[in-house]
Design a protein around this motif. Sequence first.
Motif, PDB file in Angstrom:
ATOM      1  N   TYR A  38      43.864  39.028  39.630  1.00 33.68           N
ATOM      2  CA  TYR A  38      44.838  39.639  38.736  1.00 33.68           C
ATOM      3  C   TYR A  38      44.246  40.931  38.166  1.00 33.68           C
ATOM      4  N   HIS A  39      45.116  41.811  37.709  1.00 36.13           N
ATOM      5  CA  HIS A  39      44.742  43.173  37.340  1.00 36.13           C
ATOM      6  C   HIS A  39      45.147  43.457  35.895  1.00 36.13           C
ATOM      7  N   MET A  40      44.237  44.085  35.141  1.00 36.53           N
ATOM      8  CA  MET A  40      44.531  44.536  33.778  1.00 36.53           C
ATOM      9  C   MET A  40      43.989  45.945  33.607  1.00 36.53           C
ATOM     10  N   LEU A  41      44.579  46.690  32.676  1.00 42.77           N
ATOM     11  CA  LEU A  41      44.141  48.041  32.342  1.00 42.77           C
ATOM     12  C   LEU A  41      43.696  48.088  30.886  1.00 42.77           C
ATOM     13  N   THR A  42      42.712  48.940  30.595  1.00 44.45           N
ATOM     14  CA  THR A  42      42.305  49.181  29.222  1.00 44.45           C
ATOM     15  C   THR A  42      41.708  50.577  29.103  1.00 44.45           C
ATOM     16  N   LYS A  43      41.846  51.161  27.931  1.00 45.50           N
ATOM     17  CA  LYS A  43      41.179  52.423  27.628  1.00 45.50           C
ATOM     18  C   LYS A  43      39.949  52.191  26.770  1.00 45.50           C
ATOM     19  N   ASN A  44      39.938  51.069  26.036  1.00 46.69           N
ATOM     20  CA  ASN A  44      38.910  50.863  25.021  1.00 46.69           C
ATOM     21  C   ASN A  44      38.302  49.460  25.002  1.00 46.69           C
ATOM     22  N   PHE A  45      38.682  48.583  25.896  1.00 45.84           N
ATOM     23  CA  PHE A  45      38.223  47.194  25.978  1.00 45.84           C
ATOM     24  C   PHE A  45      38.626  46.377  24.749  1.00 45.84           C
ATOM     25  N   ILE A  46      39.579  46.905  23.967  1.00 52.37           N
ATOM     26  CA  ILE A  46      40.151  46.164  22.842  1.00 52.37           C
ATOM     27  C   ILE A  46      41.618  45.872  23.137  1.00 52.37           C
ATOM     28  N   ASN A  47      42.352  46.884  23.540  1.00 56.15           N
ATOM     29  CA  ASN A  47      43.765  46.747  23.882  1.00 56.15           C
ATOM     30  C   ASN A  47      43.903  46.703  25.403  1.00 56.15           C
ATOM     31  N   TRP A  48      44.692  45.730  25.881  1.00 62.77           N
ATOM     32  CA  TRP A  48      44.807  45.486  27.307  1.00 62.77           C
ATOM     33  C   TRP A  48      46.263  45.528  27.741  1.00 62.77           C
ATOM     34  N   GLU A  49      46.490  45.991  28.970  1.00 65.24           N
ATOM     35  CA  GLU A  49      47.806  45.966  29.588  1.00 65.24           C
ATOM     36  C   GLU A  49      47.714  45.110  30.857  1.00 65.24           C
ATOM     37  N   TYR A  50      48.456  44.029  30.870  1.00 62.39           N
ATOM     38  CA  TYR A  50      48.462  43.110  32.011  1.00 62.39           C
ATOM     39  C   TYR A  50      49.324  43.700  33.122  1.00 62.39           C
ATOM     40  N   LYS A  51      48.771  43.807  34.340  1.00 62.81           N
ATOM     41  CA  LYS A  51      49.502  44.388  35.473  1.00 62.81           C
ATOM     42  C   LYS A  51      49.932  43.340  36.494  1.00 62.81           C
ATOM     43  N   GLY A  52      49.437  42.118  36.391  1.00 62.42           N
ATOM     44  CA  GLY A  52      49.876  41.054  37.287  1.00 62.42           C
ATOM     45  C   GLY A  52      48.994  40.836  38.499  1.00 62.42           C
ATOM     46  N   LEU A  53      49.563  40.157  39.475  1.00 61.42           N
ATOM     47  CA  LEU A  53      48.852  39.772  40.689  1.00 61.42           C
ATOM     48  C   LEU A  53      48.445  41.006  41.498  1.00 61.42           C
ATOM     49  N   ALA A  54      47.170  41.069  41.878  1.00 60.40           N
ATOM     50  CA  ALA A  54      46.669  42.208  42.650  1.00 60.40           C
ATOM     51  C   ALA A  54      46.276  41.809  44.067  1.00 60.40           C
ATOM     52  N   VAL A  55      45.614  40.666  44.229  1.00 65.13           N
ATOM     53  CA  VAL A  55      45.189  40.196  45.552  1.00 65.13           C
ATOM     54  C   VAL A  55      45.620  38.742  45.681  1.00 65.13           C
ATOM     55  N   LYS A  56      46.610  38.520  46.547  1.00 60.81           N
ATOM     56  CA  LYS A  56      47.131  37.183  46.811  1.00 60.81           C
ATOM     57  C   LYS A  56      46.169  36.394  47.682  1.00 60.81           C
ATOM     58  N   LYS A  57      46.235  35.077  47.538  1.00 60.88           N
ATOM     59  CA  LYS A  57      45.475  34.250  48.478  1.00 60.88           C
ATOM     60  C   LYS A  57      45.934  34.596  49.884  1.00 60.88           C
ATOM     61  N   TRP A  58      45.046  34.504  50.834  1.00 59.73           N
ATOM     62  CA  TRP A  58      45.302  35.012  52.184  1.00 59.73           C
ATOM     63  C   TRP A  58      46.452  34.309  52.859  1.00 59.73           C
ATOM     64  N   ASN A  59      46.376  33.020  53.002  1.00 57.52           N
ATOM     65  CA  ASN A  59      47.368  32.262  53.770  1.00 57.52           C
ATOM     66  C   ASN A  59      47.265  30.803  53.322  1.00 57.52           C
ATOM     67  N   PRO A  60      48.351  30.198  52.880  1.00 56.22           N
ATOM     68  CA  PRO A  60      48.271  28.834  52.368  1.00 56.22           C
ATOM     69  C   PRO A  60      47.794  27.812  53.392  1.00 56.22           C
ATOM     70  N   ASN A  61      47.848  28.122  54.674  1.00 51.50           N
ATOM     71  CA  ASN A  61      47.407  27.185  55.708  1.00 51.50           C
ATOM     72  C   ASN A  61      46.072  27.568  56.322  1.00 51.50           C
ATOM     73  N   SER A  62      45.435  28.591  55.787  1.00 50.26           N
ATOM     74  CA  SER A  62      44.180  29.063  56.362  1.00 50.26           C
ATOM     75  C   SER A  62      43.201  29.370  55.243  1.00 50.26           C
TER      76      SER A  62
END
Length: 107
Positions: A38-62
């Motif tokens: 998952y991905h988040m952004l910050t300018k100051n390590f105090i206030n954060w902006e949640y950006k959501g899923l960044a790297v999905k699991k590869w394949n549910p069967n592999s």
Amino acid sequence: MQGAFFDGKYWHVYFLYNKGAKYNENGDQIGENNTEWYHMLTKNFINWEYKGLAVKKWNPNSWVDAAGGTIYINKESDFNDNKTKNGRVAISTAYIGPKGQNVLAYY
């Protein structure tokens, strides 16, 4: 925390999360293998902006977990692919049971 980088304005921070994880009374994971980045952004390590899923699991069967890794900025089209020039490439280990581990790249 996974790979992090500063783009001149924001710190981009990536972390692992498994929404299907379950644990026993000893703290051992007994749930599903569904770790993703998952991905988040910050300018100051105090206030954060949640950006959501960044790297999905590869394949549910592999390869079911996107595990530890880093982020690479493809500034020079190092992968001989203009589609990813200046794009982010995540390089991660992945694993599943008896298959062991592998290294995967996501862009």
